[in-house]
Motif scaffolding. Sequence first.
Motif, PDB file in Angstrom:
ATOM      1  N   ALA A   6      19.597 -24.606  24.664  1.00  0.00           N
ATOM      2  CA  ALA A   6      19.024 -24.494  23.322  1.00  0.00           C
ATOM      3  C   ALA A   6      19.958 -23.722  22.395  1.00  0.00           C
ATOM      4  N   LEU A   7      20.589 -22.692  22.924  1.00  0.00           N
ATOM      5  CA  LEU A   7      21.525 -21.902  22.118  1.00  0.00           C
ATOM      6  C   LEU A   7      22.731 -22.739  21.719  1.00  0.00           C
ATOM      7  N   LYS A   8      23.263 -23.505  22.661  1.00  0.00           N
ATOM      8  CA  LYS A   8      24.402 -24.369  22.354  1.00  0.00           C
ATOM      9  C   LYS A   8      24.027 -25.412  21.301  1.00  0.00           C
ATOM     10  N   ALA A   9      22.832 -25.987  21.436  1.00  0.00           N
ATOM     11  CA  ALA A   9      22.384 -26.987  20.464  1.00  0.00           C
ATOM     12  C   ALA A   9      22.216 -26.363  19.086  1.00  0.00           C
ATOM     13  N   SER A  10      21.684 -25.144  19.034  1.00  0.00           N
ATOM     14  CA  SER A  10      21.516 -24.464  17.750  1.00  0.00           C
ATOM     15  C   SER A  10      22.859 -24.167  17.103  1.00  0.00           C
ATOM     16  N   ILE A  11      23.805 -23.695  17.888  1.00  0.00           N
ATOM     17  CA  ILE A  11      25.131 -23.392  17.347  1.00  0.00           C
ATOM     18  C   ILE A  11      25.812 -24.659  16.850  1.00  0.00           C
ATOM     19  N   MET A  12      25.666 -25.752  17.607  1.00  0.00           N
ATOM     20  CA  MET A  12      26.252 -27.027  17.170  1.00  0.00           C
ATOM     21  C   MET A  12      25.600 -27.496  15.868  1.00  0.00           C
ATOM     22  N   ILE A  14      24.177 -25.590  13.538  1.00  0.00           N
ATOM     23  CA  ILE A  14      24.642 -24.707  12.464  1.00  0.00           C
ATOM     24  C   ILE A  14      26.054 -25.098  12.036  1.00  0.00           C
ATOM     25  N   ALA A  15      26.920 -25.328  13.014  1.00  0.00           N
ATOM     26  CA  ALA A  15      28.291 -25.720  12.700  1.00  0.00           C
ATOM     27  C   ALA A  15      28.320 -27.045  11.944  1.00  0.00           C
ATOM     28  N   PHE A  16      27.477 -27.983  12.357  1.00  0.00           N
ATOM     29  CA  PHE A  16      27.429 -29.278  11.681  1.00  0.00           C
ATOM     30  C   PHE A  16      27.023 -29.124  10.226  1.00  0.00           C
ATOM     31  N   PHE A  17      25.947 -28.365   9.972  1.00  0.00           N
ATOM     32  CA  PHE A  17      25.486 -28.207   8.594  1.00  0.00           C
ATOM     33  C   PHE A  17      26.503 -27.469   7.734  1.00  0.00           C
ATOM     34  N   CYS A  18      27.144 -26.463   8.295  1.00  0.00           N
ATOM     35  CA  CYS A  18      28.156 -25.731   7.528  1.00  0.00           C
ATOM     36  C   CYS A  18      29.365 -26.612   7.233  1.00  0.00           C
ATOM     37  N   LEU A  19      29.807 -27.354   8.230  1.00  0.00           N
ATOM     38  CA  LEU A  19      30.957 -28.227   8.046  1.00  0.00           C
ATOM     39  C   LEU A  19      30.625 -29.370   7.091  1.00  0.00           C
ATOM     40  N   ALA A  20      29.423 -29.912   7.206  1.00  0.00           N
ATOM     41  CA  ALA A  20      29.026 -31.010   6.335  1.00  0.00           C
ATOM     42  C   ALA A  20      28.986 -30.570   4.874  1.00  0.00           C
ATOM     43  N   SER A  21      28.512 -29.349   4.628  1.00  0.00           N
ATOM     44  CA  SER A  21      28.449 -28.880   3.238  1.00  0.00           C
ATOM     45  C   SER A  21      29.848 -28.690   2.661  1.00  0.00           C
ATOM     46  N   VAL A  22      30.795 -28.271   3.483  1.00  0.00           N
ATOM     47  CA  VAL A  22      32.171 -28.084   3.006  1.00  0.00           C
ATOM     48  C   VAL A  22      32.829 -29.439   2.752  1.00  0.00           C
ATOM     49  N   LEU A  23      32.651 -30.368   3.665  1.00  0.00           N
ATOM     50  CA  LEU A  23      33.276 -31.680   3.524  1.00  0.00           C
ATOM     51  C   LEU A  23      32.641 -32.518   2.424  1.00  0.00           C
ATOM     52  N   ARG A  24      31.389 -32.233   2.106  1.00  0.00           N
ATOM     53  CA  ARG A  24      30.663 -33.025   1.116  1.00  0.00           C
ATOM     54  C   ARG A  24      30.911 -32.539  -0.311  1.00  0.00           C
ATOM     55  N   GLY A  56      17.126 -21.554  14.294  1.00  0.00           N
ATOM     56  CA  GLY A  56      17.307 -20.450  15.231  1.00  0.00           C
ATOM     57  C   GLY A  56      16.028 -19.662  15.443  1.00  0.00           C
ATOM     58  N   TYR A  57      15.287 -19.412  14.364  1.00  0.00           N
ATOM     59  CA  TYR A  57      14.026 -18.674  14.455  1.00  0.00           C
ATOM     60  C   TYR A  57      13.001 -19.461  15.274  1.00  0.00           C
ATOM     61  N   ALA A  58      12.919 -20.757  15.041  1.00  0.00           N
ATOM     62  CA  ALA A  58      11.985 -21.591  15.797  1.00  0.00           C
ATOM     63  C   ALA A  58      12.350 -21.633  17.275  1.00  0.00           C
ATOM     64  N   ALA A  59      13.643 -21.709  17.576  1.00  0.00           N
ATOM     65  CA  ALA A  59      14.082 -21.721  18.976  1.00  0.00           C
ATOM     66  C   ALA A  59      13.729 -20.407  19.658  1.00  0.00           C
TER      67      ALA A  59
END
Length: 77
Positions: A6-12, A14-24, A56-59
Amino acid sequence: MKMKTALKASIMGIAFFCLASVLRAAPPGDPGDDPDPGQSVPFDFGISVMVAAGIGYAAKKKHDARKKEEEATLENK
């Protein structure tokens, strides 16, 4: 072991959303130009952080509830 997954999925996520906002981000151009009416507006970085924090809070809440349930089951045996 499930918490690590669950922690790995949450980190992935978070990374996806942060990277997507930068690339978009919109390409540089004349600040006076109006965007096309059909063009979507990119997510702001703050929204991405809020979504990631919510995930993260929900997890954590789910993990705590599952741990409490397991402890109650062990006490009843």
